[in-house]
Design a protein around this motif. Sequence first.
Motif, short mmCIF file in Angstrom:
data_model
loop_
_atom_site.label_atom_id
_atom_site.label_comp_id
_atom_site.label_asym_id
_atom_site.label_seq_id
_atom_site.Cartn_x
_atom_site.Cartn_y
_atom_site.Cartn_z
N ASN A 76 -41.57 -25.06 -18.89
CA ASN A 76 -40.76 -25.60 -19.99
C ASN A 76 -41.70 -25.75 -21.17
OD1 ASN A 76 -39.63 -27.10 -17.30
ND2 ASN A 76 -37.97 -26.60 -18.71
N LEU A 129 -39.20 -29.83 -24.02
CA LEU A 129 -38.06 -30.40 -23.31
C LEU A 129 -37.60 -31.68 -24.02
CD1 LEU A 129 -37.72 -30.73 -19.45
CD2 LEU A 129 -36.75 -32.40 -20.98
N HIS A 184 -28.46 -35.32 -17.23
CA HIS A 184 -28.90 -35.46 -18.62
C HIS A 184 -28.68 -34.18 -19.42
CE1 HIS A 184 -30.71 -38.93 -16.76
NE2 HIS A 184 -30.90 -39.43 -17.97
N PHE A 208 -37.40 -22.14 -21.73
CA PHE A 208 -37.97 -21.62 -20.48
C PHE A 208 -38.72 -20.32 -20.74
CE2 PHE A 208 -34.10 -23.65 -18.55
CZ PHE A 208 -34.72 -24.43 -17.58
N GLY A 210 -42.70 -28.94 -11.15
CA GLY A 210 -42.07 -28.66 -12.44
C GLY A 210 -42.15 -27.21 -12.84
N SER A 254 -35.94 -23.52 -7.22
CA SER A 254 -34.86 -22.86 -7.98
C SER A 254 -35.09 -21.36 -8.04
CB SER A 254 -34.82 -23.40 -9.40
OG SER A 254 -34.76 -24.80 -9.40
N GLY A 257 -28.72 -25.87 -8.33
CA GLY A 257 -29.71 -26.58 -9.13
C GLY A 257 -29.62 -26.16 -10.58
N ALA A 258 -29.95 -27.11 -11.48
CA ALA A 258 -29.80 -26.86 -12.91
C ALA A 258 -30.69 -25.72 -13.41
CB ALA A 258 -30.13 -28.15 -13.67
N ASP A 259 -31.80 -25.48 -12.72
CA ASP A 259 -32.75 -24.45 -13.16
C ASP A 259 -32.47 -23.07 -12.59
OD1 ASP A 259 -34.21 -26.09 -14.75
OD2 ASP A 259 -35.89 -26.33 -13.36
N VAL A 265 -27.07 -28.93 -19.13
CA VAL A 265 -28.07 -29.39 -18.16
C VAL A 265 -29.06 -28.26 -17.88
CG1 VAL A 265 -26.59 -31.15 -17.10
CG2 VAL A 265 -26.63 -28.83 -16.14
N ALA A 321 -35.47 -36.44 -9.79
CA ALA A 321 -34.45 -37.51 -9.81
C ALA A 321 -35.08 -38.84 -10.20
CB ALA A 321 -33.79 -37.60 -8.44
N GLY A 338 -43.02 -32.43 -14.44
CA GLY A 338 -44.34 -32.39 -13.83
C GLY A 338 -44.22 -32.10 -12.34
C1 LIG Z 1 -36.30 -31.11 -15.44
C2 LIG Z 1 -36.17 -29.65 -15.16
C3 LIG Z 1 -36.40 -28.86 -16.46
O1 LIG Z 1 -36.47 -27.50 -16.24
O2 LIG Z 1 -37.12 -29.12 -14.27
P1 LIG Z 1 -38.08 -29.56 -13.05
O3 LIG Z 1 -39.14 -30.47 -13.55
O4 LIG Z 1 -37.27 -30.20 -11.96
O5 LIG Z 1 -38.65 -28.25 -12.56
C4 LIG Z 1 -34.76 -29.31 -14.66
O6 LIG Z 1 -33.76 -29.54 -15.59
C5 LIG Z 1 -34.38 -29.91 -13.34
O7 LIG Z 1 -33.65 -28.94 -12.68
P2 LIG Z 1 -33.55 -28.91 -11.07
O8 LIG Z 1 -34.91 -29.13 -10.47
O9 LIG Z 1 -32.80 -27.67 -10.72
O10 LIG Z 1 -32.74 -30.20 -10.88
P3 LIG Z 1 -31.54 -30.56 -9.90
O11 LIG Z 1 -31.96 -30.25 -8.50
O12 LIG Z 1 -30.29 -29.96 -10.44
O13 LIG Z 1 -31.49 -32.15 -10.12
C6 LIG Z 1 -32.36 -33.08 -9.49
C7 LIG Z 1 -31.99 -34.47 -10.03
O14 LIG Z 1 -32.53 -34.63 -11.36
C8 LIG Z 1 -31.62 -35.30 -12.22
N1 LIG Z 1 -31.28 -34.40 -13.35
C9 LIG Z 1 -31.56 -33.08 -13.29
C10 LIG Z 1 -31.28 -32.26 -14.35
C11 LIG Z 1 -30.67 -32.84 -15.50
N2 LIG Z 1 -30.37 -32.08 -16.55
N3 LIG Z 1 -30.40 -34.15 -15.53
C12 LIG Z 1 -30.69 -34.95 -14.47
O15 LIG Z 1 -30.43 -36.15 -14.53
C13 LIG Z 1 -30.42 -35.66 -11.38
O16 LIG Z 1 -30.63 -36.97 -10.93
C14 LIG Z 1 -30.50 -34.72 -10.19
O17 LIG Z 1 -29.97 -35.26 -9.02
#
Ligand SMILES: C[C@@](CO)(OP(=O)(O)O)[C@H](O)COP(=O)(O)OP(=O)(O)OC[C@H]1O[C@@H](n2ccc(N)nc2=O)[C@H](O)[C@@H]1O
Length: 283
Positions: A15, A18, A29, A35, A100, A105, A136-138, A153, A179, A238
């Motif tokens: 990222n 962000l 969120h 990306f 992170g 994903s 998953g959001a990613d 998201v 989370a 992270g």
């Molecule tokens: C923050 C980001 C940025 O790229 O990356 P990572 O640090 O995890 O890699 C992502 O948005 C993460 O995406 P991903 O890892 O797929 O998250 P998910 O499994 O969908 O969500 C895990 C948890 O994080 C919270 N969550 C996630 C994404 C979002 N936009 N809002 C949230 O509040 C929610 O509580 C959810 O239950």
Amino acid sequence: MPANRLILPSPAKLNLMLHILGRREDGYHELQTMFQFLDYGDEITYAVRDDGVIQLHTEFDGVPHDSNLIVKAARKLQEQSGCALGVDIWIEKVLPMGGGIGGGSSNAATTLLGLNHLWQLGWDEDRLAALGLTLGADVPVFVRGHAAFAEGVGEKLTPVDPEEPWYLVLVPQVSVSTAEIFSDPLLTRNTPPIKVRPVPKGNSRNDCLPVVTRRYPEVRNALNLLGKFTEAKLTGTGSCVFGGFPSKAEADKVSALLTETLTGFVAKGSNVSMLHRKLQSLL
Ligand SMILES: C[C@@](CO)(OP(=O)(O)O)[C@H](O)COP(=O)(O)OP(=O)(O)OC[C@H]1O[C@@H](n2ccc(N)nc2=O)[C@H](O)[C@@H]1O
Ligand SMILES: Nc1ncnc2c1ncn2[C@@H]1O[C@H](COP(=O)(O)OP(=O)(O)O)[C@@H](O)[C@H]1O
């Protein structure tokens, strides 16, 4: 004769910035993030089986077989496509979990694209990305395979082409729960949206950084050390920390100094995912 065995890369993402704009009713969120992929990742082997069984043969510490995003992705695709075939799967895991850099994903997306190919389903990218979002959001950005400015998201994607420097990625030996960071009351959740396109330079902040560094001294330490050589940034929630360099030689030089005490790796930034480059070469 279509191939019944496939070996595919599963790259990491960074990222580059962000911003957290707000929180939706369902607790997720609203973000704006950039990306970019790394030419560095896991390698997954798939072998079709006729009996419909989906079996991941590599064990993961702390992740039961049926909770693994690889297995979940394969099962969802099988269910929704009505495919009668199954698959044996092996993975060479190099990406740290909870770093992170999106390993889980990415593994899910590689599995969706790989099985779409092996099972000859003919799904288009829109359908695979929509299924991916339920995992998953990613996942959607890994399905699309192009560097992107993401909103919502993380599912509303606009392709972008930032510079592709060499990165040194430091891997503090802690796993950060996404989370947990998103539920911290101190998290900044009111950054105004960037409305100008293309996104102006200088918007490289990561809103998760203050909360993550407060909770994880290991991450703070990595940022301080890397920050002596280049702008040091946090990816996602992270734990990984990264900085860009104009050449591999320069990234390697700093890596040699820092990886005496910290784990890390050097990889090229890439706007086209190495998974998509490999799939393209198969067509
Ligand atoms: C923050 C980001 C940025 O790229 O990356 P990572 O640090 O995890 O890699 C992502 O948005 C993460 O995406 P991903 O890892 O797929 O998250 P998910 O499994 O969908 O969500 C895990 C948890 O994080 C919270 N969550 C996630 C994404 C979002 N936009 N809002 C949230 O509040 C929610 O509580 C959810 O239950
Ligand atoms: N195939 C997988 N690879 C990595 N993590 C997985 C996988 N399947 C499930 N997980 C779970 O997802 C969590 C987040 O993993 P990962 O995507 O690698 O980290 P991040 O979201 O921080 O980039 C892991 O801690 C693990 O519990």
